[in-house]
Enzyme design. Structure first.
Site, PDB file in Angstrom:
ATOM      1  N   ALA A 442      48.910  64.223  37.724  1.00 60.72           N
ATOM      2  CA  ALA A 442      47.795  64.946  38.337  1.00 60.72           C
ATOM      3  C   ALA A 442      46.474  64.600  37.664  1.00 60.72           C
ATOM      4  O   ALA A 442      46.395  64.502  36.444  1.00 60.72           O
ATOM      5  CB  ALA A 442      48.035  66.457  38.247  1.00 60.72           C
ATOM      6  N   CYS A 443      45.447  64.412  38.485  1.00 62.60           N
ATOM      7  CA  CYS A 443      44.095  64.265  37.969  1.00 62.60           C
ATOM      8  C   CYS A 443      43.177  65.155  38.799  1.00 62.60           C
ATOM      9  O   CYS A 443      43.636  65.904  39.666  1.00 62.60           O
ATOM     10  CB  CYS A 443      43.620  62.814  37.992  1.00 62.60           C
ATOM     11  SG  CYS A 443      43.272  62.150  39.638  1.00 62.60           S
ATOM     12  N   ASP A 444      41.899  65.105  38.531  1.00 64.43           N
ATOM     13  CA  ASP A 444      40.968  66.039  39.152  1.00 64.43           C
ATOM     14  C   ASP A 444      40.955  65.922  40.665  1.00 64.43           C
ATOM     15  O   ASP A 444      41.023  66.911  41.385  1.00 64.43           O
ATOM     16  CB  ASP A 444      39.562  65.800  38.591  1.00 64.43           C
ATOM     17  CG  ASP A 444      38.689  67.032  38.694  1.00 64.43           C
ATOM     18  OD1 ASP A 444      39.247  68.111  38.961  1.00 64.43           O
ATOM     19  OD2 ASP A 444      37.479  66.921  38.487  1.00 64.43           O
ATOM     20  N   VAL A 476      44.916  68.237  40.877  1.00 59.90           N
ATOM     21  CA  VAL A 476      45.336  69.411  40.131  1.00 59.90           C
ATOM     22  C   VAL A 476      45.333  70.648  41.026  1.00 59.90           C
ATOM     23  O   VAL A 476      46.221  71.500  40.942  1.00 59.90           O
ATOM     24  CB  VAL A 476      44.423  69.628  38.908  1.00 59.90           C
ATOM     25  CG1 VAL A 476      44.711  70.960  38.235  1.00 59.90           C
ATOM     26  CG2 VAL A 476      44.615  68.502  37.906  1.00 59.90           C
TER      27      VAL A 476
END
Length: 534
Positions: A442-444, A476
């Site tokens: 997960a990233c922004d 996220v």
């Protein structure tokens, strides 16, 4: 003892505020990012077909006289008043309707879906049309306000009679309630919100104009560059710069605001400095990071390098300010957002008369950030060599434990091994590994570093014969507890745990070559072999 509690309380409040800002930025990104292909299409059409474009076309660009001899028949037109008071039919074109209607409605629909699913998206679109036709400027900001607000109202209304509708009347109630709420909000937005947002847009435009008139536009780097490293850039870029940039394109045909955050020069300069003057793993990793950052447009890859040596934020600020100043002096800009921030995307969106200025802004910003970073790295090189790779690692572990709120034996062991920092908030790195079937990186935004991290881990699992494990990437904000393991950047782990509280979480600082990948692969393979033996 009396000073510890207030200090801890202040740290906790600061961390909470950062998480909230990140969540707000992620929400704005959730409205903009899925619609970036539409922004890019609009930018390309603008660059090609407006009167100052590469292939000026009055029909598509919306500047041709529909009454002229040999005019294209059947295309949509609008009545325009000339300077001398006469009126004539002018082609509507693609550029104007896309920026006026298509892009704001897409933003509103995405925001509504984030709040109340497909139903919220429909109501948000209906309500936003009211603010579009009630204003004389592109309603990007209006769509980002009215869209989620309308979906939230719809969710409240739905909650009033949830579970109370007689069987057989659900569709009737649902259809008419959404139609009534959407229609009412559209009228309310037309009369009540449109004038307010129009004035807000005017104030923001005046602020940018004031900064330009007083030669202060480069000062934006003081806010934007630190925000990028702290993963707060989405609130600024997608919430302010992209909407204002689009309004400037409508008025002037280009905008330098699109290049304030997306300029790959500052990150390139920092990574070049590490490649030449860094030590240990940072130096060996930097060349690969340059390719991903500058060509691929994934700017997150240089954030860990800055976090390892926070003084390098000065290099990023200096480089960013140089890029902005160059575009101001040269009068250059882009016709649409460069997303991702790759040099290819930057050139694809560069206005026809701005290639020299944009090129100089990238080159000079990279040169300045490199020089500043080189001075900082050179000044600390002897100390870094003496400390080896454990100096920065020890500090990073301490910071990680401070963010976690308690010590960790697993983190302490990593310092001894000289590995890059990893973080297991659950304190159970080897627990239930045999059940791992789905791993989420997960990233922004769910489209940047998570794509790269998932690809790296997926390739390692494939080579290890663990192809039964599915590795996907997500934002996220869209996480849930359906995955067995979530991997995220250290700065985003707090938010990831809120979204998926019962899932096991791991953090990485360098998602290009973090040892956490090898550890996960080793655990999965070991669990797989153990299961086969039984």
């Amino acid at each position: 003892m009396t000073t510890t509690a207030p200090a801890a309380s202040t740290l906790s409040r600061g961390r909470t505020a950062q998480v909230r800002l990140q969540r707000f930025g992620a929400f704005l990104t959730g409205m903009i990012m899925p619609n970036l292909p539409a922004f890019l299409a609009w930018g390309l059409i603008t660059a090609l077909f407006i009167s100052r474009g590469w292939l000026p076309n009055g029909v598509l660009g919306g500047f041709g006289d529909a009454g002229a001899p040999g005019a294209w028949q059947g295309a949509a037109t609008q009545l325009v008043e000339a300077d001398d008071g006469t009126t004539f039919q002018q082609y509507l074109g693609l550029v104007g309707p896309m920026v006026t209607y298509l892009l704001p409605l897409l933003i509103a629909n995405a925001g509504g879906r984030l709040v109340h699913g497909e139903r919220g998206g429909v109501v948000a679109t209906i309500a936003t049309l009211g603010i579009i036709v009630g204003s004389t400027v592109p309603m990007f900001l209006g769509a980002m306000i009215v869209g989620p607000l309308a979906a939230w109202v719809m969710r409240l209304v739905d909650g009033l009679w949830e579970g109370r509708i007689r069987p057989g009347f659900e569709m009737l109630v649902n259809m008419f309630s959404a139609a009534i709420v959407g229609g009412a909000l559209s009228v309310g937005a037309f009369f009540g919100i449109a004038p307010l947002v129009t004035q807000l847009s005017a104030w923001l435009g005046d602020l940018v104009g004031w900064l330009a008139d007083n030669h202060l536009l480069p000062a934006m780097a003081l806010v934007v560059e630190p925000a990028k490293v702290l993963f707060l850039n989405n609130a600024i870029g997608n919430g302010v710069l992209v909407p204002l940039g689009a309004q400037q394109v409508v008025a002037d045909g280009k905008s330098l605001l699109f290049l304030v955050e997306a300029n790959p020069g500052p990150g390139l300069g920092i990574l070049l400095a590490y490649a030449l003057l860094g030590v240990g793993a940072a130096r060996s990793t930097a060349p690969g990071a340059i390719v991903v950052q500058f060509l691929g447009g994934i700017h997150e890859v240089y954030f860990p390098f800055v976090l390892m040596k926070p003084a390098l934020i000065l290099a990023a600020i200096a480089g960013g300010a140089t890029g902005i100043a160059t575009n101001v002096v040269m009068g250059s800009g882009l016709v649409g957002p460069a997303a991702p921030g790759s040099i290819f995307a930057v050139y694809a969106q560069t206005a026809r008369d701005s290639y020299l200025g944009v090129t100089l802004s990238v080159v000079l910003s990279a040169a300045v950030s490199f020089l500043v970073a080189a001075v900082i790295l050179r000044a600390t090189r002897a100390r870094d060599l003496a400390a080896g790779e454990s100096g920065d690692l020890a500090a990073a572990v301490a910071q990680t434990e401070a963010n976690k709120g308690r010590s960790s034996a697993a983190l302490g062991a990593l310092v001894g091994d000289g590995a890059a920092v990893t973080h297991d908030p659950d304190g159970e790195r080897g627990a239930d590994v045999a059940r791992v079937r789905v791993i989420v990186f997960a990233c922004d935004a769910g489209m940047g570093s998570s794509v790269m991290g998932a690809a790296v881990l997926r390739d390692k699992l494939r080579k290890a014969g663990a192809e039964h494990v599915t590795v996907v990437n997500k934002a996220v904000a869209t996480l849930d507890d359906s995955a067995d393991l979530v991997i995220s950047q250290r700065e985003l782990t707090a938010r990831a745990r809120i979204q998926a509280p019962t899932t096991r979480h791991l953090s990485v600082d360098n998602f290009m070559s973090s040892p956490v990948y090898d550890q996960v692969v080793a655990e999965v393979v070991a669990a797989q072999d153990g299961t086969a033996a039984r």
